[in-house]
Design an enzyme around this catalytic site. Structure first.
Site, mmCIF file in Angstrom:
data_model
loop_
_atom_site.group_PDB
_atom_site.id
_atom_site.type_symbol
_atom_site.label_atom_id
_atom_site.label_comp_id
_atom_site.label_asym_id
_atom_site.label_seq_id
_atom_site.Cartn_x
_atom_site.Cartn_y
_atom_site.Cartn_z
ATOM 1 N N ASP A 269 0.822 -1.213 0.000
ATOM 2 C CA ASP A 269 0.000 0.000 0.000
ATOM 3 C C ASP A 269 0.856 1.264 0.000
ATOM 4 O O ASP A 269 0.455 2.285 -0.555
ATOM 5 C CB ASP A 269 -0.927 -0.004 1.216
ATOM 6 N N ASN B 129 -4.292 9.007 2.035
ATOM 7 C CA ASN B 129 -4.853 8.400 3.241
ATOM 8 C C ASN B 129 -5.292 9.426 4.275
ATOM 9 O O ASN B 129 -6.459 9.492 4.641
ATOM 10 C CB ASN B 129 -3.825 7.466 3.892
ATOM 11 N N ARG C 6 -6.736 19.233 23.849
ATOM 12 C CA ARG C 6 -5.400 19.037 24.404
ATOM 13 C C ARG C 6 -5.117 17.563 24.172
ATOM 14 O O ARG C 6 -5.701 16.690 24.821
ATOM 15 C CB ARG C 6 -5.332 19.402 25.882
ATOM 16 N N ASP D 199 -2.347 14.513 21.797
ATOM 17 C CA ASP D 199 -1.091 14.258 21.090
ATOM 18 C C ASP D 199 -1.193 14.590 19.608
ATOM 19 O O ASP D 199 -0.205 14.472 18.882
ATOM 20 C CB ASP D 199 -0.686 12.787 21.244
ATOM 21 N N ALA E 185 -6.194 2.600 7.721
ATOM 22 C CA ALA E 185 -4.767 2.766 7.980
ATOM 23 C C ALA E 185 -4.551 3.325 9.389
ATOM 24 O O ALA E 185 -5.033 2.748 10.370
ATOM 25 C CB ALA E 185 -4.156 3.668 6.899
ATOM 26 N N SER F 28 -5.772 5.834 10.984
ATOM 27 C CA SER F 28 -7.020 6.170 11.670
ATOM 28 C C SER F 28 -7.605 4.958 12.376
ATOM 29 O O SER F 28 -8.076 5.050 13.523
ATOM 30 C CB SER F 28 -8.024 6.735 10.661
ATOM 31 N N LEU F 29 -7.579 3.802 11.724
ATOM 32 C CA LEU F 29 -8.109 2.577 12.327
ATOM 33 C C LEU F 29 -7.321 2.194 13.564
ATOM 34 O O LEU F 29 -7.885 1.793 14.590
ATOM 35 C CB LEU F 29 -8.069 1.451 11.293
ATOM 36 N N SER F 30 -5.998 2.331 13.506
ATOM 37 C CA SER F 30 -5.147 2.003 14.647
ATOM 38 C C SER F 30 -5.430 2.909 15.841
ATOM 39 O O SER F 30 -5.239 2.509 16.991
ATOM 40 C CB SER F 30 -3.671 2.124 14.250
#
Length: 293
Positions: free
Chosen positions: A73, A147, A175, A177, A189, A191-193
């Site tokens: 990918d 992505n 607030r 990360d 990708a 986002s899913l993790s």
């Protein structure tokens, strides 16, 4: 649709990779035997043991009718960001891990690819996303992604303060990360993790996923892809942040910068073998359960 519709074919592959070299060689010889004109991207051609017509990936976009990307990918994303500028179909041979964007198996690509080249295929359009960093009222940098666009700190586990606007309407402050703004393509990708939902490719939407937010009420949200998203960095942030596009290009972000994120006008014309099943791909790649009855 006749074979002439895909008469000129461009090959793009990961360089200095033994498995890619083997597939590239076999694919090239098979296409030549079928009577196609074949162009190989410069860096991919360097690993071949024979001479062939070569071109840049931009030239392939301009001259070829179909681009075949050999790799995972990541290779598909890199090629797609360029090829989406042109009126060219793109299909992938999977030489990576998951391979959500690469349909063709490397060991027996001939039969499904022959059907595609003979006119039996499905076409799907995937939109891209673009990000601009605005500093003192002017565009400081910009880039396009397939992505996702990710705001993140330059340091590990360093919290950022920022505000989120959608179509100039204040949504919330964060607030956290960072923030992931993903297309449906990217929803399987990063986002899913991070806990985001999977969006089927036909949905015209973005998903916004806060990264390790400092509140339990922050949740992913899906918004219409015609929306313009603004991330306003707090003027009190003391360290430099980054914008990453597909995990590849990083753009520096300073305190008080604005990041404008919107749908790109570019679309990738993705070619699938006939009767391609997106849910079968999800079951296969993510290990979902099979039918019970």
């Amino acid at each position: 649709m006749s074979i002439s519709s895909f008469q000129c074919i461009g090959l793009v592959g990961k360089s200095h990779h033994s498995q890619t070299k083997a597939t590239l060689t076999r694919l090239y010889e098979w296409l030549i035997a079928r009577g196609h004109q074949v162009i190989v991207e410069y860096t991919a051609a360097q690993q071949l043991d024979f001479s062939c017509n070569t071109a840049s990936i931009n030239q392939i976009g301009q001259e070829a009718d179909l681009a075949i990307v050999i790799g995972g990918d990541g290779n598909m994303l890199g090629a797609s960001r360029v090829l989406a500028r042109y009126d060219i179909g793109v299909i992938g041979v999977n030489r990576g891990n998951l391979g959500f964007l690469t349909d063709l198996p490397p060991d027996n690509f001939e039969e499904p690819l022959a059907q595609v080249l003979d006119g039996s295929y499905d076409t799907e359009f995937r939109f891209l996303i673009e990000a601009e960093v605005h500093r003192h009222g002017e565009v400081n940098s910009h880039y396009t992604a397939m992505n996702e666009v990710v705001l993140h700190p330059g340091k590990v586990a360093h919290m950022i303060e920022f505000e989120v606007f959608v179509d100039d309407k204040f949504m919330y402050s964060q607030r956290a990360d960072g923030m992931i703004v993903s297309t449906p393509t990217g929803s399987t990708a990063y986002s899913l993790s991070a806990g985001g939902a999977i969006l089927t490719p036909n949905i015209d939407a973005f998903i916004l996923v806060p990264m390790f937010p400092h509140t339990l009420s922050a949740r992913p949200i899906v918004i219409d892809a015609s929306s313009v998203i603004t991330l306003q960095i707090s003027p009190d942030n003391r360290s430099e942040q980054m914008i990453s596009c597909d995990g590849h290009i990083t753009l520096p972000v300073l305190a008080d910068d604005q990041i404008i994120i919107r749908r790109s006008q570019q679309k990738l014309r993705l070619i699938h073998p006939k009767h391609h099943d997106y849910f079968e791909a999800l079951r296969s790649k993510l290990g979902w359960g099979s039918k019970l009855f």
